[in-house]
Design a protein around this motif. Sequence first.
Motif, PDB file in Angstrom:
ATOM      1  N   LEU A  43       0.891   9.211   9.544  1.00 44.61           N
ATOM      2  CA  LEU A  43       1.593   8.211   8.288  1.00 44.61           C
ATOM      3  C   LEU A  43       1.955   7.184   8.865  1.00 44.61           C
ATOM      4  CD1 LEU A  43       4.243   7.474   6.568  1.00 44.61           C
ATOM      5  CD2 LEU A  43       2.203   8.300   5.353  1.00 44.61           C
ATOM      6  N   ILE A  44       1.406   5.850   8.593  1.00 44.06           N
ATOM      7  CA  ILE A  44       1.724   4.599   8.705  1.00 44.06           C
ATOM      8  C   ILE A  44       2.753   4.267   7.647  1.00 44.06           C
ATOM      9  CG2 ILE A  44       1.248   2.176   9.116  1.00 44.06           C
ATOM     10  CD1 ILE A  44      -1.698   3.067   9.639  1.00 44.06           C
ATOM     11  N   ASP A  45       3.995   4.156   8.154  1.00 44.68           N
ATOM     12  CA  ASP A  45       5.332   4.152   7.150  1.00 44.68           C
ATOM     13  C   ASP A  45       5.640   2.606   7.041  1.00 44.68           C
ATOM     14  OD1 ASP A  45       7.184   4.823   5.716  1.00 44.68           O
ATOM     15  OD2 ASP A  45       8.420   5.932   6.963  1.00 44.68           O
ATOM     16  N   GLY A  46       5.169   2.421   5.813  1.00 45.93           N
ATOM     17  CA  GLY A  46       5.582   0.875   5.231  1.00 45.93           C
ATOM     18  C   GLY A  46       7.203   1.144   4.117  1.00 45.93           C
ATOM     19  N   GLU A  47       7.687   2.039   4.147  1.00 46.05           N
ATOM     20  CA  GLU A  47       8.601   2.315   3.386  1.00 46.05           C
ATOM     21  C   GLU A  47      10.024   2.010   4.116  1.00 46.05           C
ATOM     22  OE1 GLU A  47      11.214   4.907   0.274  1.00 46.05           O
ATOM     23  OE2 GLU A  47       9.634   5.994   1.400  1.00 46.05           O
ATOM     24  N   HIS A  48      10.236   3.096   5.324  1.00 54.45           N
ATOM     25  CA  HIS A  48      11.337   2.842   6.275  1.00 54.45           C
ATOM     26  C   HIS A  48      11.128   2.291   7.581  1.00 54.45           C
ATOM     27  CE1 HIS A  48      13.762   4.904   3.187  1.00 54.45           C
ATOM     28  NE2 HIS A  48      13.039   5.902   3.149  1.00 54.45           N
ATOM     29  N   ALA A  64      -9.054   3.197  13.956  1.00 59.09           N
ATOM     30  CA  ALA A  64     -10.330   3.292  13.473  1.00 59.09           C
ATOM     31  C   ALA A  64     -11.198   4.157  14.194  1.00 59.09           C
ATOM     32  CB  ALA A  64     -10.648   2.151  13.051  1.00 59.09           C
ATOM     33  N   PRO A  65     -11.308   3.951  15.627  1.00 59.92           N
ATOM     34  CA  PRO A  65     -12.248   4.818  16.239  1.00 59.92           C
ATOM     35  C   PRO A  65     -11.903   6.214  16.407  1.00 59.92           C
ATOM     36  CG  PRO A  65     -11.538   2.890  17.659  1.00 59.92           C
ATOM     37  CD  PRO A  65     -10.403   2.924  16.292  1.00 59.92           C
ATOM     38  N   TYR A  66     -10.650   6.696  16.148  1.00 62.22           N
ATOM     39  CA  TYR A  66     -10.449   8.055  16.618  1.00 62.22           C
ATOM     40  C   TYR A  66     -10.395   9.048  15.247  1.00 62.22           C
ATOM     41  CZ  TYR A  66      -8.401   5.155  20.339  1.00 62.22           C
ATOM     42  OH  TYR A  66      -8.176   4.473  21.512  1.00 62.22           O
ATOM     43  N   SER A  67     -10.174  10.235  15.354  1.00 64.03           N
ATOM     44  CA  SER A  67     -10.599  11.237  14.578  1.00 64.03           C
ATOM     45  C   SER A  67      -9.271  11.410  13.764  1.00 64.03           C
ATOM     46  CB  SER A  67     -10.855  12.561  15.246  1.00 64.03           C
ATOM     47  OG  SER A  67      -9.621  13.026  16.022  1.00 64.03           O
ATOM     48  N   THR A  68      -8.178  10.964  14.323  1.00 71.12           N
ATOM     49  CA  THR A  68      -6.746  10.936  13.298  1.00 71.12           C
ATOM     50  C   THR A  68      -6.980   9.943  12.218  1.00 71.12           C
ATOM     51  OG1 THR A  68      -5.424  11.781  15.180  1.00 71.12           O
ATOM     52  CG2 THR A  68      -4.372  10.850  13.177  1.00 71.12           C
ATOM     53  N   THR A  69      -6.719  10.584  10.783  1.00 74.59           N
ATOM     54  CA  THR A  69      -6.948   9.704   9.656  1.00 74.59           C
ATOM     55  C   THR A  69      -5.763   9.012   9.301  1.00 74.59           C
ATOM     56  OG1 THR A  69      -8.553  11.143   8.773  1.00 74.59           O
ATOM     57  CG2 THR A  69      -7.715   9.684   7.423  1.00 74.59           C
ATOM     58  N   PRO A  70      -5.676   7.775   9.006  1.00 71.88           N
ATOM     59  CA  PRO A  70      -4.434   6.993   8.645  1.00 71.88           C
ATOM     60  C   PRO A  70      -4.192   7.240   7.299  1.00 71.88           C
ATOM     61  CG  PRO A  70      -6.119   5.542   8.855  1.00 71.88           C
ATOM     62  CD  PRO A  70      -6.525   6.826   9.343  1.00 71.88           C
ATOM     63  N   VAL A  71      -2.990   7.402   6.754  1.00 71.81           N
ATOM     64  CA  VAL A  71      -2.211   7.580   5.448  1.00 71.81           C
ATOM     65  C   VAL A  71      -1.178   6.213   5.432  1.00 71.81           C
ATOM     66  CG1 VAL A  71      -1.000   8.838   3.866  1.00 71.81           C
ATOM     67  CG2 VAL A  71      -2.778   9.923   5.412  1.00 71.81           C
ATOM     68  N   VAL A  72      -1.373   5.589   4.627  1.00 71.21           N
ATOM     69  CA  VAL A  72      -0.095   4.428   4.547  1.00 71.21           C
ATOM     70  C   VAL A  72       0.587   4.565   3.333  1.00 71.21           C
ATOM     71  CG1 VAL A  72      -0.061   1.994   4.158  1.00 71.21           C
ATOM     72  CG2 VAL A  72      -2.177   2.932   5.305  1.00 71.21           C
ATOM     73  N   ARG A  73       2.037   4.718   3.844  1.00 67.28           N
ATOM     74  CA  ARG A  73       2.983   4.669   2.770  1.00 67.28           C
ATOM     75  C   ARG A  73       3.380   3.539   2.473  1.00 67.28           C
ATOM     76  NH1 ARG A  73       8.504   8.434   2.895  1.00 67.28           N
ATOM     77  NH2 ARG A  73       9.153   7.162   4.520  1.00 67.28           N
ATOM     78  N   ALA A  74       3.525   3.176   1.002  1.00 66.23           N
ATOM     79  CA  ALA A  74       3.939   1.709   0.726  1.00 66.23           C
ATOM     80  C   ALA A  74       5.152   1.699   0.384  1.00 66.23           C
ATOM     81  CB  ALA A  74       3.146   1.460  -0.726  1.00 66.23           C
ATOM     82  N   VAL A  75       6.085   0.503   0.562  1.00 69.44           N
ATOM     83  CA  VAL A  75       7.421   0.789   0.155  1.00 69.44           C
ATOM     84  C   VAL A  75       7.912   0.820  -1.188  1.00 69.44           C
ATOM     85  CG1 VAL A  75       7.581  -1.912   0.010  1.00 69.44           C
ATOM     86  CG2 VAL A  75       9.495  -0.590   0.811  1.00 69.44           C
ATOM     87  N   THR A  76       6.778   0.518  -2.030  1.00 70.32           N
ATOM     88  CA  THR A  76       6.969   0.596  -3.522  1.00 70.32           C
ATOM     89  C   THR A  76       5.667   0.983  -4.050  1.00 70.32           C
ATOM     90  OG1 THR A  76       7.643  -0.588  -5.566  1.00 70.32           O
ATOM     91  CG2 THR A  76       6.741  -1.987  -3.614  1.00 70.32           C
ATOM     92  N   GLY A  77       5.529   1.296  -5.349  1.00 71.39           N
ATOM     93  CA  GLY A  77       4.503   1.544  -6.208  1.00 71.39           C
ATOM     94  C   GLY A  77       3.735  -0.057  -6.947  1.00 71.39           C
ATOM     95  N   ASP A  78       4.196  -0.917  -6.354  1.00 68.59           N
ATOM     96  CA  ASP A  78       3.871  -2.244  -7.028  1.00 68.59           C
ATOM     97  C   ASP A  78       2.442  -2.413  -7.056  1.00 68.59           C
ATOM     98  OD1 ASP A  78       4.681  -5.108  -7.956  1.00 68.59           O
ATOM     99  OD2 ASP A  78       3.238  -5.333  -6.263  1.00 68.59           O
TER     100      ASP A  78
END
Length: 266
Positions: A43-48, A64-78
């Motif tokens: 989780l790439i955390d953009g909230e906290h 990007a080259p690795y098997s771990t999949t990134p999930v991005v958390r936004a600070v808001t639902g804008d």
Amino acid sequence: MNMPHNAFKAALNNRATQYGIWAGFATGYAAEIVATTGYDWMLIDGEHAPNTVPGVLAQLQAVAPYSTTPVVRAVTGDANLIKQLLDIGAQTLMIPMVETAEQAATLVRAMRYPPHGIRGVGGGLTRATRWDAVPDYLNTAHEQLCLIVQVESRLGVENVEAIAAVEGVDAVFIGPADLSIGLGHAGNPGHPEVQERIQHAVKATLAAGKACGILAPNEEDARRYQGWGCQFIAVAIDISLLRQSATATLARYRTPATEQAPSRTY
């Protein structure tokens, strides 16, 4: 060039359990180190965490080259921020503090192009299209995009059945810390009332045919939530791991040794 495959979404559809790690250092260098450790998702955390859109981009490129999949958390639902995050190549977004089905439906529309949504077209300007190298991106992007909504308040849990039922919501993620403080049990997600509400949210999400996730760095908590049906579980936080390891190492050399137990709040 083919559309980048979203392994995280595919695993959700296959009902496979996925173990994740929070990435809070907000640098591509640290994110790449985390990506080499074998977690299913991060989780790439953009909230906290102190992330900006360019900072998130650097981390997406680094992992990007690795098997771990990134999930991005936004600070808001804008919707404008969602547009930017999708354009830089984020395929799985987590949006915090979703409390109603109407809010969830608005987020779905922000993820999709007209006539099914409101996402603006960036075309050759965007990493998501590989600068116009992905054929028919406008009509196929939704196939590899994944929307996770966070239910982490009293109101959100009250509405979780309706939220999970929204078409285009792929998964519900429960936030124990915010839920505990919202229920009047600050810092105590293990309180029976909080646990009952978490289990209710898990059951409702599964009943809607959607995947459910949770943050649970404590092993006992993680195994309990997995037993309840949580399919994707964040079992570690990179910042916490660094601090715990650093303090434990120092404690071996100090007399008397003083080692603080890890927090179970997050």
